[in-house]
Design an enzyme around this catalytic site. Structure first.
Site, PDB file in Angstrom:
ATOM      1  N   LYS A 180       5.158  11.092 -10.482  1.00  0.00           N
ATOM      2  CA  LYS A 180       4.627  10.555 -11.851  1.00  0.00           C
ATOM      3  C   LYS A 180       4.906  11.405 -12.805  1.00  0.00           C
ATOM      4  O   LYS A 180       5.682  12.434 -12.676  1.00  0.00           O
ATOM      5  CB  LYS A 180       3.009  10.508 -11.701  1.00  0.00           C
ATOM      6  CG  LYS A 180       2.573   9.577 -10.410  1.00  0.00           C
ATOM      7  CD  LYS A 180       2.822   8.384 -10.404  1.00  0.00           C
ATOM      8  CE  LYS A 180       2.789   7.484  -9.098  1.00  0.00           C
ATOM      9  NZ  LYS A 180       1.405   7.107  -8.833  1.00  0.00           N
TER      10      LYS A 180
HETATM   11  C1  LIG Z   1       0.429   6.483  -7.725  1.00  0.00           C
HETATM   12  C2  LIG Z   1      -0.342   5.324  -7.942  1.00  0.00           C
HETATM   13  C3  LIG Z   1      -1.685   5.379  -7.540  1.00  0.00           C
HETATM   14  C4  LIG Z   1      -2.258   6.480  -6.603  1.00  0.00           C
HETATM   15  O1  LIG Z   1      -2.309   7.530  -7.078  1.00  0.00           O
HETATM   16  P1  LIG Z   1      -2.454   8.880  -6.353  1.00  0.00           P
HETATM   17  O2  LIG Z   1      -2.655  10.166  -7.183  1.00  0.00           O
HETATM   18  O3  LIG Z   1      -1.124   8.837  -5.423  1.00  0.00           O
HETATM   19  O4  LIG Z   1      -3.731   8.653  -5.275  1.00  0.00           O
HETATM   20  C5  LIG Z   1      -2.405   3.971  -7.877  1.00  0.00           C
HETATM   21  N1  LIG Z   1      -1.816   3.133  -8.708  1.00  0.00           N
HETATM   22  C6  LIG Z   1      -0.447   3.228  -8.972  1.00  0.00           C
HETATM   23  C7  LIG Z   1      -0.133   2.072  -9.833  1.00  0.00           C
HETATM   24  C8  LIG Z   1       0.249   3.988  -8.655  1.00  0.00           C
HETATM   25  O5  LIG Z   1       1.468   4.093  -9.144  1.00  0.00           O
END
Ligand SMILES: *Cc1c(COP(=O)(O)O)cnc(C)c1O
Length: 379
Positions: A180
């Site tokens: 991210k």
């Molecule tokens: C990455 C992601 C999540 C989950 O986040 P984590 O930190 O991996 O638990 C939820 N929704 C979307 C759209 C994502 O890309």
């Protein structure tokens, strides 16, 4: 293998974490609130609460919104499973809305059609880092008295009109997973302007416990007294992770600029291909470019999978984002069926995410585009 995404960690990040490892607190110390202040300031939200993951943060947000047994939560079909799962955690039913075919974001009109008396909240996902139609979603939620939650796991730093995402929904979720915008290893956050949500989120993060004298039910109490007032979890982020987050935030604008430049270069290098459609730009929305999703346009069956396999074989770590959530076996067993959201299914069948991340070299990017051009000629 050139991955589709990866973290950017520098020696400054490593020093920041090492410093906390020598400090009195490695969790529940001062770095957590400091990270929360940095995130609140950056997004323009009044409050920020960090969590052990984006998924934990979503669970908390749905809880704070009052989602419970028998309720419905409207979520887009084209997202990571966690957006739907968080409703299931609370005994609620995820109701899938279809997407706008150009952006992959939730279609506010279809979301409107899916509202029933049981609907408690609507959720927009900023797919690939591009903000959803937040204005339309906000109006929809307001009109029907629903809580509007933005899953911006992929969108930290994205803009909708003049504002950064983070204070445009009732609650906004960010993820700090390594792929991210910034990373803390695992980690996530909710930003909100609402004090009641803020307080519920805080308690939910730590077992449902409070020490706040104004909140205690037991009025005559010892100094050590704390009360569990709701069923929470241990969803806390550590100080080590928060220190990493603070250090990463200093570089966020640089990361975003690099992603944007790579996206621009992809547009230039992949212009005019016959079988590949590039992501749409939408006026008034600036993507955080979490993903660069191209779509394979071909009447031949299995064309996308052929592209996928050829690219993987050449050492390019492409991915597909996502199988519509309700097509996973777990959801099918709950009774969801193919055909529910035709646009999301079509999108998912043609989508392929090609590498984009701050440290992707121009040379590697050119390798990716050269291969795509070659495949385009062969399709
Ligand atoms: C990455 C992601 C999540 C989950 O986040 P984590 O930190 O991996 O638990 C939820 N929704 C979307 C759209 C994502 O890309």
């Amino acid at each position: 293998m050139i991955p589709y995404s990866r973290q950017s960690i520098g020696s400054d990040d490593i020093r920041a974490v090492a410093k906390v490892l020598r400090a009195p607190y490695i969790t529940q110390g001062p770095k957590i609130e400091e990270f929360e202040r940095v995130l609140a300031k950056y997004t323009g939200a009044r409050y920020c609460i960090v969590f052990s993951s984006g998924t934990a943060a979503l669970h908390a947000a749905y809880f704070a919104a009052g989602v419970g047994k028998g309720d419905e939560v409207i979520v887009p079909a084209l997202t990571f499973a966690a957006t739907g799962n968080a409703a299931l955690y609370l005994g609620a039913k995820p109701v899938f809305a279809d997407i706008e075919p150009e952006t992959g974001n939730i279609d506010p009109k279809d979301a409107g059609r899916k509202i029933t008396k049981k609907t408690k909240a609507v959720v927009a996902v900023d797919y690939a880092g591009l903000p959803a139609d937040l204005g339309a979603m906000r109006r929809l939620a307001k009109k029907h008295g629903l809580v509007f939650i933005e899953d911006s796991a992929q969108g930290l730093g994205a803009r909708y009109k003049v504002a950064k995402v983070g204070a445009l929904a009732d609650m906004t979720m960010f993820s700090f997973h390594p792929v991210k915008s910034i990373t803390t290893g695992e980690g996530g956050a909710i930003t909100t302007d609402d004090k009641t949500y803020y307080e519920r989120l805080l308690m939910f993060r730590s077992h449902g416990l409070t020490r706040d004298p104004k909140k205690l039910k037991e009025k005559k109490h010892a100094a050590w007294h704390q009360e569990m007032q709701l069923l929470g979890y241990n969803y806390r982020l550590t100080d080590m992770q928060s220190a990493l987050g603070i250090s990463q935030m200093k570089k966020l604008n640089g990361f975003l600029a690099k992603r944007k430049a790579l996206a621009k270069r992809y547009r230039l290098l992949l212009k005019g291909l016959e079988h590949f459609m590039l992501p749409s730009d939408v006026a008034g929305r600036a993507s955080a470019w979490h993903l660069f999703v191209v779509r394979v346009r071909s009447s031949k069956r299995g064309a996308r999978d052929r592209v996928f396999n050829a690219m993987r074989k050449a050492g390019i770590g492409v991915q597909v984002h996502y199988l519509p959530v309700y097509l996973h076996p777990y959801y099918r067993a709950l009774g969801y069926k193919k055909g529910l959201c035709p646009e999301a299914e079509k999108f998912a069948e043609s989508a392929i995410s090609i590498p984009i991340f701050p440290n992707l070299t121009l040379r590697d990017q050119s390798r990716v585009t050269a291969l795509i051009k070659k495949i385009d000629g062969e399709l």
